[in-house]
Design an enzyme around this catalytic site. Structure first.
Site, mmCIF file in Angstrom:
data_model
loop_
_atom_site.group_PDB
_atom_site.id
_atom_site.type_symbol
_atom_site.label_atom_id
_atom_site.label_comp_id
_atom_site.label_asym_id
_atom_site.label_seq_id
_atom_site.Cartn_x
_atom_site.Cartn_y
_atom_site.Cartn_z
ATOM 1 N N GLU A 84 18.968 7.783 -3.118
ATOM 2 C CA GLU A 84 18.878 9.212 -3.361
ATOM 3 C C GLU A 84 19.429 9.591 -4.733
ATOM 4 O O GLU A 84 20.370 8.982 -5.239
ATOM 5 C CB GLU A 84 19.644 9.961 -2.261
ATOM 6 C CG GLU A 84 18.991 9.739 -0.905
ATOM 7 C CD GLU A 84 19.651 10.485 0.244
ATOM 8 O OE1 GLU A 84 18.904 11.024 1.068
ATOM 9 O OE2 GLU A 84 20.890 10.523 0.338
ATOM 10 N N CYS A 121 22.727 13.451 -10.460
ATOM 11 C CA CYS A 121 23.615 12.475 -9.833
ATOM 12 C C CYS A 121 22.755 11.269 -9.447
ATOM 13 O O CYS A 121 21.821 11.388 -8.668
ATOM 14 C CB CYS A 121 24.262 13.133 -8.609
ATOM 15 S SG CYS A 121 25.354 12.042 -7.690
ATOM 16 N N CYS A 150 26.393 0.269 -0.340
ATOM 17 C CA CYS A 150 27.622 0.015 -1.090
ATOM 18 C C CYS A 150 28.464 -0.951 -0.280
ATOM 19 O O CYS A 150 28.536 -0.858 0.941
ATOM 20 C CB CYS A 150 28.393 1.320 -1.313
ATOM 21 S SG CYS A 150 29.842 1.109 -2.385
ATOM 22 N N CYS A 172 34.537 2.595 1.811
ATOM 23 C CA CYS A 172 35.606 3.603 1.823
ATOM 24 C C CYS A 172 35.518 4.393 3.133
ATOM 25 O O CYS A 172 34.427 4.680 3.629
ATOM 26 C CB CYS A 172 35.469 4.542 0.629
ATOM 27 S SG CYS A 172 35.681 3.678 -0.949
ATOM 28 N N CYS A 182 33.169 7.735 3.400
ATOM 29 C CA CYS A 182 31.899 7.824 2.666
ATOM 30 C C CYS A 182 30.719 7.326 3.489
ATOM 31 O O CYS A 182 30.747 6.215 4.034
ATOM 32 C CB CYS A 182 31.999 7.030 1.370
ATOM 33 S SG CYS A 182 30.472 7.065 0.403
ATOM 34 N N CYS A 217 28.617 15.353 -1.966
ATOM 35 C CA CYS A 217 29.343 14.107 -2.223
ATOM 36 C C CYS A 217 29.609 13.373 -0.918
ATOM 37 O O CYS A 217 30.083 13.963 0.045
ATOM 38 C CB CYS A 217 30.707 14.371 -2.857
ATOM 39 S SG CYS A 217 30.634 15.387 -4.303
HETATM 40 N N1 SAH Z 1 31.496 4.355 -5.937
HETATM 41 C C1 SAH Z 1 31.749 5.318 -6.986
HETATM 42 C C2 SAH Z 1 30.626 6.293 -7.117
HETATM 43 C C3 SAH Z 1 30.479 7.262 -5.945
HETATM 44 S S1 SAH Z 1 30.894 8.800 -6.526
HETATM 45 C C4 SAH Z 1 33.082 5.987 -6.738
HETATM 46 O O1 SAH Z 1 33.697 5.711 -5.711
HETATM 47 O O2 SAH Z 1 33.561 6.730 -7.565
HETATM 48 C C5 SAH Z 1 30.941 9.771 -5.118
HETATM 49 C C6 SAH Z 1 32.229 10.572 -5.029
HETATM 50 O O3 SAH Z 1 32.246 11.279 -3.778
HETATM 51 C C7 SAH Z 1 33.429 9.649 -5.014
HETATM 52 O O4 SAH Z 1 34.519 10.248 -5.631
HETATM 53 C C8 SAH Z 1 33.663 9.520 -3.537
HETATM 54 O O5 SAH Z 1 34.951 9.079 -3.278
HETATM 55 C C9 SAH Z 1 33.402 10.918 -3.047
HETATM 56 N N2 SAH Z 1 33.091 10.966 -1.633
HETATM 57 C C10 SAH Z 1 32.665 9.951 -0.849
HETATM 58 N N3 SAH Z 1 32.498 10.376 0.412
HETATM 59 C C11 SAH Z 1 32.823 11.677 0.438
HETATM 60 C C12 SAH Z 1 32.817 12.680 1.470
HETATM 61 N N4 SAH Z 1 32.435 12.394 2.713
HETATM 62 N N5 SAH Z 1 33.193 13.923 1.135
HETATM 63 C C13 SAH Z 1 33.534 14.211 -0.135
HETATM 64 N N6 SAH Z 1 33.549 13.323 -1.140
HETATM 65 C C14 SAH Z 1 33.202 12.071 -0.857
#
Ligand code: SAH
Length: 373
Positions: free
Chosen positions: A90, A103, A110, A114, A117, A346
């Site tokens: 996406e 974006c 991935c 985390c 996520c 995000c």
């Molecule tokens: N892997 C990279 C790129 C992803 S960026 C990174 O971790 O930075 C996506 C951003 O959204 C990251 O800061 C991630 O931590 C955040 N994110 C992931 N899941 C989320 C969620 N459920 N709610 C809000 N932010 C989230």
């Protein structure tokens, strides 16, 4: 047959040399492809006819196929792109006054897993190719009617571009797909292609320390680091990668990055999780942790997804948290949640991933259909 979306200008120039073609031809073709959004060699009118015919025989310009185009009530747009083998990724376009941000995804799935996520919960399939990364921008430009440079002016007063900013914040960990991401960044920055300023292209990482150092050497752009916790014990739980690259090393890498970075600060992203990392004490600990790192904070209210079992911090607690950082002199913003109604916010990007890590099997409650958006 080479896909010309896979090449930055150096790569295209080298490939043209193998055809006996001069570097300026590569520049011309680069401009047709990326500035004009052209995928038809025959239409490249200032390129010699013989070369056009040669290219048509030996090369292609092939972006990922568009599977779905969703528009949010707030104008955010999300595209689902087919990258083959049952995988789809996406991209999200976020229009704001004076700028438009795309974006972009860097991997199908991935591997980092985390805790908060959606992409991580789907497991990992593979790195995206350069053409698949650049292809997201190429297609978005066309779908927004911006290719050819006609539609931008009222959208972005600064530089006349509909897409003025790119953030590598889609699916995947960009620094885990380093070579392809850097080549794609070069295309984004190249004046013969998208000509974006280094300050307007952001790589976001969960904290791959050697990757941050290499990015500093090879292609310094704006850096965002997904921090999410002020101490190793908590960060180990939220971002398992922290066990490999703990906070001390991460902060040192951020400091090193800044002497080559196009901006004089690192952006720390911090997802606000109810009762997990959002106490006053956490905010104070962050101030201490980042004392030697010029930075800004971007607080991201947690965006829920099916079976995430985590909650969003209440607005008042986020406000108090921000206040503590602000009082310590750290510029702090709270990310406005955009595109939530089409699961484009995000952490909600899930695409379709044929999981190779078997993570999805390990969580029987979570089916593919449920994680799809
Ligand atoms: N892997 C990279 C790129 C992803 S960026 C990174 O971790 O930075 C996506 C951003 O959204 C990251 O800061 C991630 O931590 C955040 N994110 C992931 N899941 C989320 C969620 N459920 N709610 C809000 N932010 C989230």
């Amino acid at each position: 047959m080479p896909n010309l979306l896979d090449f930055d200008l150096d790569g295209l120039t080298d490939w043209f040399a193998t055809l006996g073609e001069k570097p300026f031809r590569a520049r011309q073709v680069m401009r047709w492809i990326h500035r004009e959004g052209c995928d038809d060699f025959a239409a490249m009118t200032d390129v010699a006819k013989v070369l056009r015919a040669k290219l048509a025989e030996r090369a292609e310009i092939r972006p990922p196929a568009l599977l779905r185009d969703s528009v949010s009530r707030d104008g955010t747009r999300k595209w689902l792109f087919d990258v083959g083998g049952g995988n789809a990724v996406e991209s999200v376009f976020i229009p704001e006054a004076g700028r438009g941000t795309l974006c972009v995804s860097s991997q199908a799935g991935c591997a980092l897993d985390c805790a908060f996520c959606a992409t991580g919960k789907q497991g990992f399939n593979r790195n995206l190719s350069v053409g698949e990364i650049v292809g997201q921008l190429w297609l978005a430009n066309k779908l927004l009617g911006a290719a050819g440079g006609h539609a931008g002016d009222e959208v972005d007063k600064d530089n006349g571009r509909v897409i003025s900013n790119v953030v590598m914040m889609g699916m995947g960990e960009p620094l885990a797909n380093f070579d392809n991401v850097v080549t794609a960044l070069r295309v984004m920055l190249d004046d013969h292609a998208y000509g974006l300023s280094r300050r307007r292209v952001t790589v976001s990482t969960a904290g791959i320390v050697p990757g941050i150092d290499r990015l500093r050497e090879e292609c310094p752009v704006a850096l965002a680091v997904s921090l999410h916790a002020p101490d190793d014990a908590l960060r180990d739980r939220l971002v398992p990668l922290n066990r490999k690259y703990p906070l001390r090393d991460l902060m040192a890498a951020c400091r090193r990055y800044l002497d080559r970075a196009p901006r004089d600060f690192v952006t720390f992203e911090y997802v606000m999780l109810d009762g997990v990392n959002d106490a006053i004490a956490h905010a104070r600990a962050l101030v201490a942790l980042t004392r030697d790192v010029p930075c800004k904070f971007n607080l991201i209210p947690f965006n829920p997804f099916p079976h995430s079992a985590l909650g969003r911090s209440p607005a008042e607690r986020i406000r108090r948290f921000a206040e503590i950082l602000l009082e310590a002199g750290i510029v702090t913003t709270t990310r406005k949640t955009r595109g939530e109604d089409v699961a484009a916010a995000c952490g909600q990007l899930a695409g379709q991933v044929k999981d190779k890590t078997r993570r999805t099997q390990a969580r029987p409650r979570q089916t593919m259909e449920e994680t799809r958006t």
